[in-house]
Design a protein around this motif. Structure first.
Motif, PDB file in Angstrom:
ATOM      1  N   THR A   1      17.258  13.287  -1.936  1.00 55.80           N
ATOM      2  CA  THR A   1      16.158  12.218  -2.987  1.00 55.80           C
ATOM      3  C   THR A   1      14.982  12.264  -2.018  1.00 55.80           C
ATOM      4  OG1 THR A   1      16.220  10.156  -3.905  1.00 55.80           O
ATOM      5  CG2 THR A   1      17.266  10.332  -1.644  1.00 55.80           C
ATOM      6  N   PHE A   2      14.209  11.307  -2.444  1.00 60.43           N
ATOM      7  CA  PHE A   2      12.820  10.962  -1.915  1.00 60.43           C
ATOM      8  C   PHE A   2      13.083  10.768  -0.551  1.00 60.43           C
ATOM      9  CE2 PHE A   2       9.044   7.501  -1.870  1.00 60.43           C
ATOM     10  CZ  PHE A   2       8.385   8.650  -1.769  1.00 60.43           C
ATOM     11  N   SER A   3      12.407  11.476   0.378  1.00 61.65           N
ATOM     12  CA  SER A   3      12.770  11.325   1.808  1.00 61.65           C
ATOM     13  C   SER A   3      12.248   9.885   2.469  1.00 61.65           C
ATOM     14  CB  SER A   3      12.193  12.423   2.388  1.00 61.65           C
ATOM     15  OG  SER A   3      10.680  12.625   2.446  1.00 61.65           O
ATOM     16  N   ALA A   4      11.494   9.205   1.638  1.00 63.34           N
ATOM     17  CA  ALA A   4      10.819   8.096   2.446  1.00 63.34           C
ATOM     18  C   ALA A   4      12.095   7.121   2.809  1.00 63.34           C
ATOM     19  CB  ALA A   4       9.781   7.267   1.545  1.00 63.34           C
ATOM     20  N   TYR A   5      13.177   6.980   2.119  1.00 59.12           N
ATOM     21  CA  TYR A   5      14.069   5.947   2.369  1.00 59.12           C
ATOM     22  C   TYR A   5      14.827   6.188   3.784  1.00 59.12           C
ATOM     23  CZ  TYR A   5      14.145   6.392  -2.654  1.00 59.12           C
ATOM     24  OH  TYR A   5      13.675   6.551  -3.906  1.00 59.12           O
ATOM     25  N   GLU A   6      15.065   7.597   4.116  1.00 60.48           N
ATOM     26  CA  GLU A   6      15.499   8.107   5.318  1.00 60.48           C
ATOM     27  C   GLU A   6      14.510   7.997   6.359  1.00 60.48           C
ATOM     28  OE1 GLU A   6      17.013  12.036   4.797  1.00 60.48           O
ATOM     29  OE2 GLU A   6      17.100  12.246   7.032  1.00 60.48           O
TER      30      GLU A   6
ATOM     31  N   SER B   1       0.611  -1.266  -0.024  1.00 57.76           N
ATOM     32  CA  SER B   1      -0.062  -0.022   0.082  1.00 57.76           C
ATOM     33  C   SER B   1       0.892   1.278   0.063  1.00 57.76           C
ATOM     34  CB  SER B   1      -0.875  -0.030   1.226  1.00 57.76           C
ATOM     35  OG  SER B   1      -1.722   1.009   1.233  1.00 57.76           O
ATOM     36  N   GLY B   2       1.492   1.404  -0.926  1.00 57.01           N
ATOM     37  CA  GLY B   2       2.278   2.698  -1.230  1.00 57.01           C
ATOM     38  C   GLY B   2       3.618   2.455  -0.659  1.00 57.01           C
ATOM     39  N   ALA B   3       4.566   3.618  -1.129  1.00 58.47           N
ATOM     40  CA  ALA B   3       6.038   3.338  -0.901  1.00 58.47           C
ATOM     41  C   ALA B   3       6.342   3.256   0.503  1.00 58.47           C
ATOM     42  CB  ALA B   3       6.689   4.669  -1.504  1.00 58.47           C
ATOM     43  N   ASN B   4       5.730   3.916   1.354  1.00 56.74           N
ATOM     44  CA  ASN B   4       6.226   3.854   2.996  1.00 56.74           C
ATOM     45  C   ASN B   4       5.827   2.455   3.431  1.00 56.74           C
ATOM     46  OD1 ASN B   4       6.937   6.418   3.050  1.00 56.74           O
ATOM     47  ND2 ASN B   4       4.786   7.314   3.854  1.00 56.74           N
ATOM     48  N   GLU B   5       4.615   1.824   2.928  1.00 54.82           N
ATOM     49  CA  GLU B   5       4.773   0.726   3.715  1.00 54.82           C
ATOM     50  C   GLU B   5       5.630  -0.478   2.737  1.00 54.82           C
ATOM     51  OE1 GLU B   5       0.740  -1.740   4.412  1.00 54.82           O
ATOM     52  OE2 GLU B   5       1.419  -2.537   2.556  1.00 54.82           O
TER      53      GLU B   5
ATOM     54  N   ILE C   1      18.578   3.798  -4.317  1.00 55.87           N
ATOM     55  CA  ILE C   1      18.885   4.591  -5.324  1.00 55.87           C
ATOM     56  C   ILE C   1      17.525   5.046  -6.119  1.00 55.87           C
ATOM     57  CG2 ILE C   1      20.154   4.761  -7.655  1.00 55.87           C
ATOM     58  CD1 ILE C   1      21.925   4.096  -5.944  1.00 55.87           C
ATOM     59  N   CYS C   2      17.315   6.218  -6.285  1.00 56.57           N
ATOM     60  CA  CYS C   2      16.116   6.678  -7.145  1.00 56.57           C
ATOM     61  C   CYS C   2      16.488   6.953  -8.610  1.00 56.57           C
ATOM     62  CB  CYS C   2      15.603   7.880  -6.268  1.00 56.57           C
ATOM     63  SG  CYS C   2      14.074   8.429  -6.969  1.00 56.57           S
ATOM     64  N   ASN C   3      15.772   6.432  -9.500  1.00 60.33           N
ATOM     65  CA  ASN C   3      16.254   6.480 -10.807  1.00 60.33           C
ATOM     66  C   ASN C   3      14.934   6.554 -11.951  1.00 60.33           C
ATOM     67  OD1 ASN C   3      18.436   6.683 -12.532  1.00 60.33           O
ATOM     68  ND2 ASN C   3      18.246   5.002 -13.411  1.00 60.33           N
TER      69      ASN C   3
ATOM     70  N   ALA D   1       9.717   4.826  -9.542  1.00 60.58           N
ATOM     71  CA  ALA D   1       8.456   5.193  -9.449  1.00 60.58           C
ATOM     72  C   ALA D   1       8.106   6.248 -10.631  1.00 60.58           C
ATOM     73  CB  ALA D   1       8.438   6.285  -8.266  1.00 60.58           C
ATOM     74  N   TYR D   2       9.144   6.854 -11.290  1.00 56.49           N
ATOM     75  CA  TYR D   2       8.861   7.536 -12.519  1.00 56.49           C
ATOM     76  C   TYR D   2       9.357   6.965 -13.720  1.00 56.49           C
ATOM     77  CZ  TYR D   2       7.889  11.073  -8.936  1.00 56.49           C
ATOM     78  OH  TYR D   2       7.302  11.524  -7.882  1.00 56.49           O
ATOM     79  N   ALA D   3       9.746   5.501 -13.920  1.00 53.27           N
ATOM     80  CA  ALA D   3      10.407   4.903 -15.040  1.00 53.27           C
ATOM     81  C   ALA D   3       9.517   5.001 -16.083  1.00 53.27           C
ATOM     82  CB  ALA D   3      10.586   3.320 -14.555  1.00 53.27           C
TER      83      ALA D   3
ATOM     84  N   LEU E   1      -5.611   5.391  -4.458  1.00 52.74           N
ATOM     85  CA  LEU E   1      -5.979   4.092  -4.095  1.00 52.74           C
ATOM     86  C   LEU E   1      -4.584   3.547  -3.294  1.00 52.74           C
ATOM     87  CD1 LEU E   1      -8.029   2.700  -6.932  1.00 52.74           C
ATOM     88  CD2 LEU E   1      -8.825   3.851  -4.649  1.00 52.74           C
ATOM     89  N   ARG E   2      -3.374   4.056  -3.234  1.00 52.64           N
ATOM     90  CA  ARG E   2      -2.193   3.480  -2.447  1.00 52.64           C
ATOM     91  C   ARG E   2      -1.823   2.150  -2.987  1.00 52.64           C
ATOM     92  NH1 ARG E   2      -0.281   6.426  -2.334  1.00 52.64           N
ATOM     93  NH2 ARG E   2       1.288   6.115  -1.030  1.00 52.64           N
ATOM     94  N   ILE E   3      -1.221   1.835  -4.253  1.00 56.80           N
ATOM     95  CA  ILE E   3      -0.725   0.775  -4.571  1.00 56.80           C
ATOM     96  C   ILE E   3       0.385   0.890  -5.267  1.00 56.80           C
ATOM     97  CG2 ILE E   3      -2.304   0.693  -6.467  1.00 56.80           C
ATOM     98  CD1 ILE E   3      -2.681  -2.379  -5.821  1.00 56.80           C
TER      99      ILE E   3
HETATM  100  C1  PLP Z   1       5.801   9.234  -5.661  1.00 57.33           C
HETATM  101  C2  PLP Z   1       6.962   8.385  -5.604  1.00 57.33           C
HETATM  102  C3  PLP Z   1       6.795   7.077  -4.919  1.00 57.33           C
HETATM  103  C4  PLP Z   1       5.476   6.469  -4.686  1.00 57.33           C
HETATM  104  O1  PLP Z   1       4.861   6.714  -3.565  1.00 57.33           O
HETATM  105  P1  PLP Z   1       3.556   5.924  -3.510  1.00 57.33           P
HETATM  106  O2  PLP Z   1       3.438   5.969  -1.897  1.00 57.33           O
HETATM  107  O3  PLP Z   1       3.557   4.535  -4.149  1.00 57.33           O
HETATM  108  O4  PLP Z   1       2.339   6.867  -3.897  1.00 57.33           O
HETATM  109  C5  PLP Z   1       7.968   6.463  -4.815  1.00 57.33           C
HETATM  110  N1  PLP Z   1       9.223   7.052  -4.987  1.00 57.33           N
HETATM  111  C6  PLP Z   1       9.369   8.253  -5.310  1.00 57.33           C
HETATM  112  C7  PLP Z   1      10.741   8.628  -5.603  1.00 57.33           C
HETATM  113  C8  PLP Z   1       8.209   8.845  -5.708  1.00 57.33           C
HETATM  114  O5  PLP Z   1       8.460  10.188  -6.039  1.00 57.33           O
END
Ligand code: PLP
Length: 381
Positions: free
Chosen positions: A125-130, A99-103, A168-170, A202-204, A240-242
């Motif tokens: 970069t995308f802050s969720a990794y950290e 359910s989304g990247a964080n999960e 790595i975010c690519n 995410a943007y491939a 929808l978080r997927i």
């Molecule tokens: C938007 C994004 C995601 C995906 O986010 P979701 O939680 O699936 O909506 C993942 N990585 C990057 C770099 C993003 O910008």
């Protein structure tokens, strides 16, 4: 009545949680519009797809029955994993849906890291990794970007015996820079299977360059690679978080142990299956992004604002004033962009690329704010 009990939070709460500040969510659109006094809101802040989901997915959503809502979802997204398998030519058990990247990133971090371990990624970069690592009490080692790109030398130097994962975010959010096939393969060869590499794609689906690597094609060669993809961006299903990860059978099997079953609701599973790979939708979205990007690049350059990278459905620019101030001034005109101070890029904003009229409205508003009214400060709410 006052309670007789006092909760010893200093003893109950882990030290890494005590250091957090609570997450501040954006207000809903209606609240923002009231606050800023604007009659419409153009959302250019989250890289959403303004075209929405593909047609077949849209119809399925409209027809989703209340009977369906009463039934638990399939616990491991069986149909969707089979659809992914069909489209990408990898067995269904090499996919894990979440359910989304964080999960999903949380599953991966929980699978491989325990107290004392660390992850390595870039600082901007995308802050969720950290943040997901820190939420789990795991150290995040951040290396500076070089020329706005992930720097393989710095990443390799940051790895020690406690490093389990490299992210790595690519292409990279927010810089729009990217690693070519050659760079990614060379990096994977240096890692030589000794750590798990998570490649966030995410943007491939927006990238059309032949030198851009397709992580899914590398999994047979590099069993330590985990590729992340989402339905939030190209497929217009952010609400929808997927999303999903793909990797070798043995690595995905480990992540599956640390993941919750049943986290994906039924409408998300159904619409994602129908959306995946829809050629008309991908064509139309790429066309919209291409036209919007060409327009923005031309206009930004004319205004002396130099965008950093160019891949993805967004552009980041440096602005000659505080990004929070630009944000508020744009909000007064009903345009929402993303401030970049939180991404460690002060005085930068990131703009999601949408339909041309929205792009024109943005350029006009930005031009007014940056140049025409440079000396005429307006009162802000
Ligand atoms: C938007 C994004 C995601 C995906 O986010 P979701 O939680 O699936 O909506 C993942 N990585 C990057 C770099 C993003 O910008």
């Amino acid at each position: 009545m006052n309670s007789d009990f006092s909760v010893p939070l200093d003893r109950l709460v882990p030290i890494f949680v005590r250091g957090f500040s609570p997450y501040f969510a954006d207000k809903p659109d209606a609240e923002l519009m009231k606050f800023y006094g604007c009659s419409r809101l153009l959302r250019l802040n989250n890289n959403e797809n303004p075209l929405g989901p593909p047609l077949a997915a849209r119809h399925a959503l409209e027809e989703f029955s209340s009977r369906g809502a009463a039934i638990y979802p399939n616990a491991d997204s069986f149909d969707l994993r089979h659809r992914l398998s069909e489209v990408f030519w990898l067995p269904p058990d090499q996919f894990l849906v979440g359910s989304g990247a964080n999960e999903i990133l949380g599953f991966v971090i929980r699978s491989f890291c325990q107290s004392g371990d660390n992850i390595v990624t870039a600082d901007r970069t995308f802050s969720a990794y950290e943040s997901v690592a820190r939420f789990s009490g795991i150290e995040a080692r951040l290396t500076p970007l070089k020329d706005f790109e992930f720097d393989e030398k710095a990443l390799l130097a940051a790895i020690d015996e406690k490093t389990k994962l490299i992210f790595i975010c690519n292409p990279n959010n927010p810089t729009g820079t990217w690693w070519s096939k050659e760079r990614l393969y060379a990096f994977m060869d240096r890692i030589a299977g000794r750590r798990i590499v998570v490649l966030d794609e995410a943007y491939a689906e927006f990238v059309e360059r032949s030198e851009f690597p397709d992580g899914m094609k590398l999994i047979d060669q590099y069993p330590n690679l985990l590729v992340f993809r989402t339905f939030s961006k190209m497929y217009g299903l952010a609400g929808l978080r997927i999303g999903y990860i793909v990797g070798s059978r043995e690595v995905v099997e480990i992540v599956r142990r640390a993941s919750f079953a049943s986290s994906i609701n039924t409408p998300a599973q159904i619409t994602a299956s129908l959306a995946l790979g829809d050629p008309a939708h991908i064509f139309q979205t790429r066309e919209m992004v291409r036209i919007g990007k060409e327009y923005l690049l031309r206009e930004f350059r004319r205004m002396g604002l130099n965008p950093i990278g160019e891949e993805g459905n967004f552009l980041m620019i440096r602005v000659p004033m505080n990004d929070a101030l630009v944000f508020r001034k744009l909000m007064l005109k009903g345009i929402m962009v993303r401030t970049m101070t939180g991404f460690r890029f002060p005085n930068h904003i990131r703009i999601s690329i949408g339909e041309l009229p929205a792009m024109q409205a943005l350029v006009e508003a930005l031009e007014g704010i940056l140049w025409k009214n440079a000396n005429a400060e307006q009162p802000l709410p």
